[in-house]
Scaffold this motif. Structure first.
Motif, PDB file in Angstrom:
ATOM      1  N   CYS A  35       0.845  -1.188   0.000  1.00 16.35           N
ATOM      2  CA  CYS A  35       0.000   0.000   0.000  1.00 16.35           C
ATOM      3  C   CYS A  35       0.883   1.243   0.000  1.00 16.35           C
ATOM      4  CB  CYS A  35      -0.906   0.028   1.225  1.00 16.35           C
ATOM      5  SG  CYS A  35      -1.966  -1.421   1.404  1.00 16.35           S
ATOM      6  N   VAL A  36       0.520   2.215  -0.833  1.00 15.08           N
ATOM      7  CA  VAL A  36       1.254   3.470  -0.915  1.00 15.08           C
ATOM      8  C   VAL A  36       0.635   4.478   0.043  1.00 15.08           C
ATOM      9  CG1 VAL A  36       2.081   5.292  -2.447  1.00 15.08           C
ATOM     10  CG2 VAL A  36       1.705   2.991  -3.352  1.00 15.08           C
ATOM     11  N   GLY A  37       1.443   5.111   0.855  1.00 12.31           N
ATOM     12  CA  GLY A  37       0.941   6.112   1.792  1.00 12.31           C
ATOM     13  C   GLY A  37       0.899   7.503   1.181  1.00 12.31           C
ATOM     14  N   ARG A  38      -0.187   8.212   1.417  1.00 14.86           N
ATOM     15  CA  ARG A  38      -0.303   9.635   1.081  1.00 14.86           C
ATOM     16  C   ARG A  38       0.103   9.946  -0.364  1.00 14.86           C
ATOM     17  NH1 ARG A  38       2.661  11.856   6.574  1.00 14.86           N
ATOM     18  NH2 ARG A  38       1.208  10.927   8.045  1.00 14.86           N
ATOM     19  N   ALA A  42      -4.080  16.368  -1.427  1.00 15.11           N
ATOM     20  CA  ALA A  42      -5.111  16.854  -0.507  1.00 15.11           C
ATOM     21  C   ALA A  42      -5.276  15.907   0.680  1.00 15.11           C
ATOM     22  CB  ALA A  42      -6.444  17.029  -1.241  1.00 15.11           C
ATOM     23  N   HIS A  43      -5.155  14.598   0.438  1.00 10.35           N
ATOM     24  CA  HIS A  43      -5.242  13.640   1.551  1.00 10.35           C
ATOM     25  C   HIS A  43      -4.032  13.775   2.466  1.00 10.35           C
ATOM     26  CE1 HIS A  43      -5.900  10.110   3.938  1.00 10.35           C
ATOM     27  NE2 HIS A  43      -4.803   9.526   3.487  1.00 10.35           N
ATOM     28  N   ALA A  44      -2.854  13.993   1.886  1.00 11.75           N
ATOM     29  CA  ALA A  44      -1.666  14.195   2.719  1.00 11.75           C
ATOM     30  C   ALA A  44      -1.864  15.378   3.655  1.00 11.75           C
ATOM     31  CB  ALA A  44      -0.434  14.417   1.837  1.00 11.75           C
ATOM     32  N   ARG A  45      -2.471  16.445   3.123  1.00 13.34           N
ATOM     33  CA  ARG A  45      -2.705  17.629   3.968  1.00 13.34           C
ATOM     34  C   ARG A  45      -3.740  17.343   5.045  1.00 13.34           C
ATOM     35  NH1 ARG A  45      -1.661  20.499  -1.016  1.00 13.34           N
ATOM     36  NH2 ARG A  45      -3.833  20.259  -1.646  1.00 13.34           N
ATOM     37  N   GLU A  46      -4.813  16.606   4.711  1.00 15.41           N
ATOM     38  CA  GLU A  46      -5.837  16.347   5.726  1.00 15.41           C
ATOM     39  C   GLU A  46      -5.320  15.437   6.835  1.00 15.41           C
ATOM     40  OE1 GLU A  46      -9.437  14.486   4.384  1.00 15.41           O
ATOM     41  OE2 GLU A  46      -8.419  12.704   3.600  1.00 15.41           O
ATOM     42  N   MET A  47      -4.254  14.672   6.542  1.00 12.91           N
ATOM     43  CA  MET A  47      -3.646  13.817   7.554  1.00 12.91           C
ATOM     44  C   MET A  47      -2.468  14.495   8.249  1.00 12.91           C
ATOM     45  SD  MET A  47      -5.616  11.288   7.534  1.00 12.91           S
ATOM     46  CE  MET A  47      -4.715  10.322   8.725  1.00 12.91           C
ATOM     47  N   GLY A  48      -2.273  15.796   7.963  1.00 12.63           N
ATOM     48  CA  GLY A  48      -1.225  16.545   8.630  1.00 12.63           C
ATOM     49  C   GLY A  48       0.150  16.368   8.023  1.00 12.63           C
ATOM     50  N   GLY A  49       0.210  15.858   6.777  1.00 15.98           N
ATOM     51  CA  GLY A  49       1.491  15.617   6.129  1.00 15.98           C
ATOM     52  C   GLY A  49       1.841  16.693   5.116  1.00 15.98           C
ATOM     53  N   ASN A  50       3.023  16.543   4.536  1.00 15.52           N
ATOM     54  CA  ASN A  50       3.528  17.465   3.521  1.00 15.52           C
ATOM     55  C   ASN A  50       3.346  16.817   2.154  1.00 15.52           C
ATOM     56  OD1 ASN A  50       4.980  19.077   1.782  1.00 15.52           O
ATOM     57  ND2 ASN A  50       6.728  19.323   3.138  1.00 15.52           N
ATOM     58  N   PRO A  51       2.552  17.421   1.259  1.00 17.41           N
ATOM     59  CA  PRO A  51       2.275  16.789  -0.022  1.00 17.41           C
ATOM     60  C   PRO A  51       3.373  16.969  -1.063  1.00 17.41           C
ATOM     61  CG  PRO A  51       1.109  18.859   0.112  1.00 17.41           C
ATOM     62  CD  PRO A  51       1.792  18.675   1.447  1.00 17.41           C
ATOM     63  N   GLU A  52       4.546  17.436  -0.672  1.00 14.95           N
ATOM     64  CA  GLU A  52       5.625  17.583  -1.634  1.00 14.95           C
ATOM     65  C   GLU A  52       5.980  16.225  -2.243  1.00 14.95           C
ATOM     66  OE1 GLU A  52       6.982  20.424  -2.731  1.00 14.95           O
ATOM     67  OE2 GLU A  52       5.502  21.458  -1.483  1.00 14.95           O
ATOM     68  N   ARG A  53       6.549  16.257  -3.431  1.00 13.99           N
ATOM     69  CA  ARG A  53       6.857  15.026  -4.171  1.00 13.99           C
ATOM     70  C   ARG A  53       8.163  14.401  -3.667  1.00 13.99           C
ATOM     71  NH1 ARG A  53       5.579  12.498  -9.220  1.00 13.99           N
ATOM     72  NH2 ARG A  53       7.455  11.751 -10.250  1.00 13.99           N
ATOM     73  N   GLU A  54       8.104  13.875  -2.454  1.00 13.87           N
ATOM     74  CA  GLU A  54       9.227  13.119  -1.923  1.00 13.87           C
ATOM     75  C   GLU A  54       9.031  11.651  -2.271  1.00 13.87           C
ATOM     76  OE1 GLU A  54       9.062  13.938   2.226  1.00 13.87           O
ATOM     77  OE2 GLU A  54       7.253  12.746   2.556  1.00 13.87           O
ATOM     78  N   ALA A  55      10.034  10.838  -2.037  1.00  9.44           N
ATOM     79  CA  ALA A  55       9.943   9.422  -2.398  1.00  9.44           C
ATOM     80  C   ALA A  55       8.729   8.779  -1.731  1.00  9.44           C
ATOM     81  CB  ALA A  55      11.216   8.701  -1.980  1.00  9.44           C
ATOM     82  N   PRO A  56       7.983   7.934  -2.449  1.00 12.54           N
ATOM     83  CA  PRO A  56       6.815   7.283  -1.837  1.00 12.54           C
ATOM     84  C   PRO A  56       7.239   6.339  -0.723  1.00 12.54           C
ATOM     85  CG  PRO A  56       7.286   6.326  -3.988  1.00 12.54           C
ATOM     86  CD  PRO A  56       8.179   7.508  -3.842  1.00 12.54           C
ATOM     87  N   PHE A  57       6.322   6.112   0.222  1.00  9.24           N
ATOM     88  CA  PHE A  57       6.582   5.121   1.264  1.00  9.24           C
ATOM     89  C   PHE A  57       5.451   4.105   1.259  1.00  9.24           C
ATOM     90  CE2 PHE A  57       3.956   8.188   3.507  1.00  9.24           C
ATOM     91  CZ  PHE A  57       3.170   7.422   4.369  1.00  9.24           C
ATOM     92  N   TYR A  58       5.714   2.957   1.867  1.00  5.85           N
ATOM     93  CA  TYR A  58       4.803   1.822   1.747  1.00  5.85           C
ATOM     94  C   TYR A  58       4.548   1.169   3.105  1.00  5.85           C
ATOM     95  CZ  TYR A  58       6.546   2.366  -3.004  1.00  5.85           C
ATOM     96  OH  TYR A  58       6.905   2.884  -4.218  1.00  5.85           O
ATOM     97  N   PHE A  59       3.396   0.535   3.209  1.00  3.39           N
ATOM     98  CA  PHE A  59       3.124  -0.403   4.281  1.00  3.39           C
ATOM     99  C   PHE A  59       2.474  -1.625   3.638  1.00  3.39           C
ATOM    100  CE2 PHE A  59      -0.357   2.629   3.986  1.00  3.39           C
ATOM    101  CZ  PHE A  59      -1.492   1.824   3.951  1.00  3.39           C
TER     102      PHE A  59
END
Length: 237
Positions: A35-38, A42-59
């Motif tokens: 699963c790809v996070g954020r 807009a979802h990254a922002r609603e979860m309090g994250g930074n929506p900049e195009r940094e490397a994707p992370f996974y769980f």
């Protein structure tokens, strides 16, 4: 032990997790769920994250967490804040490793519509303590999915509606083109970390508008070009 001696198990092995395929009686056997996070700004922002195009992370989720669209699942234990997340799902169709984005599209065998179900309160506790998200994400019946549709039928899914409603009330509305990382970029990036194989599913992230569910709720979701998704929530087991 002779190579021809059948394996005997102490307990019967679990049934092979699999997903239906449109137009076929054969099913897609699933071994892993990434699963790809954020992956929507807009979802990254609603979860309090930074929506900049940094490397994707996974769980990850266990393949045993799969639930077919149309099912009824009980409100899960250990949470008071059970959330939906509507997502495009990729099914890998070839063994691949260290792809480039230009070549990664050919590894996508099929697409589906899915839900990444989340125990949000447990996720918040894990984030605050700097701990893994396993209890928040990797629980029973937390990976809902429609039947798969071959990429040869849909073509590359680069844009189109992705939406979700609860009891007929719209909650999530976005476009696949809103993804920070596109499907080929996700596959290419993940293939730097894993030898991807047929049997791997990738949930690609959710638009804004995630929220809580209650017993008795009905979820309906749509992604352009894919089967509609439905899920009912029952009382805790």
């Amino acid at each position: 032990m002779s190579p021809n001696t059948p394996t005997v198990y102490i307990f019967p092995p679990a049934e092979q997790p699999s997903v239906a395929v449109r137009g076929s009686t054969a099913r897609y056997a699933v071994s892993r769920i990434f699963c790809v996070g954020r992956n929507y700004a807009a979802h990254a922002r609603e979860m309090g994250g930074n929506p900049e195009r940094e490397a994707p992370f996974y769980f990850t989720k266990p393949a045993s967490a799969l639930v077919p669209s149309g099912a009824t699942v009980p409100y899960p234990p250990g949470t008071k804040n059970y959330h939906y997340e509507m997502e495009l799902v990729i099914a890998i169709g070839a063994p691949v490793f260290k792809l480039t984005p230009d070549s990664a599209g050919a590894a996508v065998w099929a697409y589906g519509a899915g839900l990444d179900m989340t125990r949000r309160d447990l996720q918040a506790e894990s984030k605050a303590a700097g701990r893994p998200w396993d209890t928040a994400k990797s629980f029973e019946q937390s990976a809902v999915i429609t039947e798969l549709v071959r990429a040869s039928e849909t073509g590359p899914l680069t844009r189109g509606n992705i939406s979700l409603a609860v009891n007929g009330v719209p909650k999530q509305q976005g476009d696949l083109s809103d993804m920070i990382w596109s499907v080929p970029e996700i596959v290419a990036n993940l293939s730097q970390l894993y030898h991807l194989q047929p049997g791997d599913l990738i949930y690609t992230g959710t638009p804004e508008g995630v929220g809580p569910l209650q017993p008795g709720d009905m979820i309906t979701g749509e992604i352009a070009g894919l089967p509609p998704l439905t899920l009912w929530i029952s009382e805790p087991a």
